[in-house]
Scaffold this active site. Structure first.
Site, mmCIF file in Angstrom:
data_model
loop_
_atom_site.group_PDB
_atom_site.id
_atom_site.type_symbol
_atom_site.label_atom_id
_atom_site.label_comp_id
_atom_site.label_asym_id
_atom_site.label_seq_id
_atom_site.Cartn_x
_atom_site.Cartn_y
_atom_site.Cartn_z
ATOM 1 N N THR A 102 -16.303 16.520 96.090
ATOM 2 C CA THR A 102 -16.081 15.073 95.828
ATOM 3 C C THR A 102 -16.781 14.283 94.938
ATOM 4 O O THR A 102 -15.964 13.860 94.583
ATOM 5 C CB THR A 102 -16.556 14.466 97.559
ATOM 6 O OG1 THR A 102 -16.231 15.657 98.521
ATOM 7 C CG2 THR A 102 -14.878 13.537 98.272
ATOM 8 N N ALA A 153 -23.201 19.734 99.155
ATOM 9 C CA ALA A 153 -22.471 19.177 100.115
ATOM 10 C C ALA A 153 -23.419 17.383 100.304
ATOM 11 O O ALA A 153 -24.828 17.309 100.040
ATOM 12 C CB ALA A 153 -22.406 18.874 101.440
ATOM 13 N N LYS A 193 -18.030 32.088 100.261
ATOM 14 C CA LYS A 193 -18.993 30.394 100.903
ATOM 15 C C LYS A 193 -19.293 30.471 102.785
ATOM 16 O O LYS A 193 -18.372 29.746 102.425
ATOM 17 C CB LYS A 193 -18.647 29.543 99.683
ATOM 18 C CG LYS A 193 -20.306 28.272 100.089
ATOM 19 C CD LYS A 193 -19.375 27.183 99.859
ATOM 20 C CE LYS A 193 -20.316 25.448 100.239
ATOM 21 N NZ LYS A 193 -18.932 24.308 100.182
#
Lengths: 64, 295
Positions: free
Chosen positions: B245, B222, B126
């Protein structure tokens, strides 16, 4: 002196495999780079570290 | 009236059952993703929570980072003790790299580790080449340079990029296996900041009338903060979503992982069901005929 992960150690020459043994890393899953060049895990046993070598030992950590 | 009502119910029961196809696996060259979610392994409060969240997310591929020194945690445990390498494809990233050269170095180190594990992700990376630490936005020049070099070195590159549609096509042309435009900057939780830009990336990469290939994978990466962000990305036509996250820093990461999984499925089906067009004026859902109001 040989630098390992940014810290200098009192060695002028040592087999890479012996260094990993001394650091208790011989059983750990890791990858090694010497002077910014990957030393494939299959070639570690015969790899001789020399005075001034800069060694990076890395493994996997959590990441996104 | 009662007998007619029962009659209607009986008719309903005799109606053929509509079948809804299961969500197909996503094939990325030699890797089969059984889930459209790819989940990161960073920032969890502990390895046990991470392990449970990965399970709840239903993902089959996880990302990891390559780092020095932190070979084990304070209790002497490695992250690999908590990831079933037979179950998950491990995708090493180049997070933290600010040059193409460093990204290539890190990718090769990650490959060397995964080859020792004999994991399906060993030839994968990645790719992230970042521009600065404040925005963590990708450096497009460095990204393209690293992508070309890694592809020529035999890597399958999942390439993180901004939501710039033209850049997305350049990365595809450089040989990336998959383009991963950012919904918003890493870790911000701002979701899909510019849906039109993501839509344009998908159009250019996947629609034949715009030079795309429907089978070319686009995974939004993201910035995802909520399950609805995942759904929006999938409703735009993305093949999958990569996040970290949004799960790891949730108050309850395991339940959030489950919510992200359901949201991904919802978006997948929503996109393929054909949404209604947006209209300025209202149209009633109930018939006007027969109303007794205003008589």
């Amino acid at each position: 002196m040989i630098t390992v992960n940014g810290e200098q150690i009192q060695k002028n020459t040592i087999l890479l495999t012996d260094l990993l043994l001394q650091m208790n890393l011989s059983d750990q899953l890791c990858a090694v780079e010497v002077n910014k060049k990957l030393i494939p895990f299959r070639e570690r046993d015969a790899y001789q570290l020399l005075e001034g070598d800069d060694v990076e030992i890395v493994s996997l950590v959590g990441g996104g | 009236m009662t007998s007619k009502l029962f009659h209607l119910l009986e008719e309903d029961e005799e109606m053929p059952t509509m079948t809804i196809n299961a969500i197909p696996e996503l094939q990325l060259e030699d890797i089969t993703l059984t889930s459209r979610l790819v989940v990161g392994t960073g920032k969890y409060p502990d390895y046990e929570t991470m392990q449970a969240a990965l399970e709840a997310s239903g993902c089959s591929a996880v990302t990891v980072a390559v780092r020095r020194e932190r070979l084990v945690d304070s209790q002497g445990r490695s992250i690999l003790d908590f990831i079933d390498c037979d179950k998950y494809t491990i995708l090493p990233n180049t997070a933290g790299c600010f040059s193409a050269q460093d990204a290539v170095r890190v990718a090769r180190l990650g490959r060397d580790i995964l080859e020792q594990l004999d994991n399906a992700g060993s030839s994968w990376v990645k790719l992230e080449v970042l521009g600065d630490k404040t925005t963590l936005l990708p450096d497009p020049v460095g990204t393209l340079e690293a992508c070309r070099e890694l592809v020529s070195d035999g890597f399958s590159v999942m390439c993180y990029t901004s939501d710039d549609p033209i850049m997305a096509t350049r990365i595809r042309d450089a040989g990336a296996t998959c383009v991963m435009p950012a919904g918003s900057p890493i870790g911000t939780g701002r979701g899909i900041a510019n849906p039109c830009a993501i839509q344009l990336c998908i159009d250019l990469l996947k629609k034949p009338e715009h030079g795309g290939d429907p089978s070319y994978p686009v995974i939004v990466d993201a910035g995802v903060g909520t399950p609805s962000d995942v759904t929006v990305a999938m409703e735009l036509g993305a093949d999958g979503v990569l996040l970290n996250t949004g799960i790891a820093h949730a108050q309850d990461p395991v339940t959030m992982a489950k919510a992200m999984r359901l949201a991904c499925d919802a978006g997948y089906y929503g996109f393929r069901s054909g949404r209604i067009p947006r209209k300025l004026h209202a149209t009633a859902s109930s018939p006007w005929d027969g109303t007794i109001a205003g008589e």
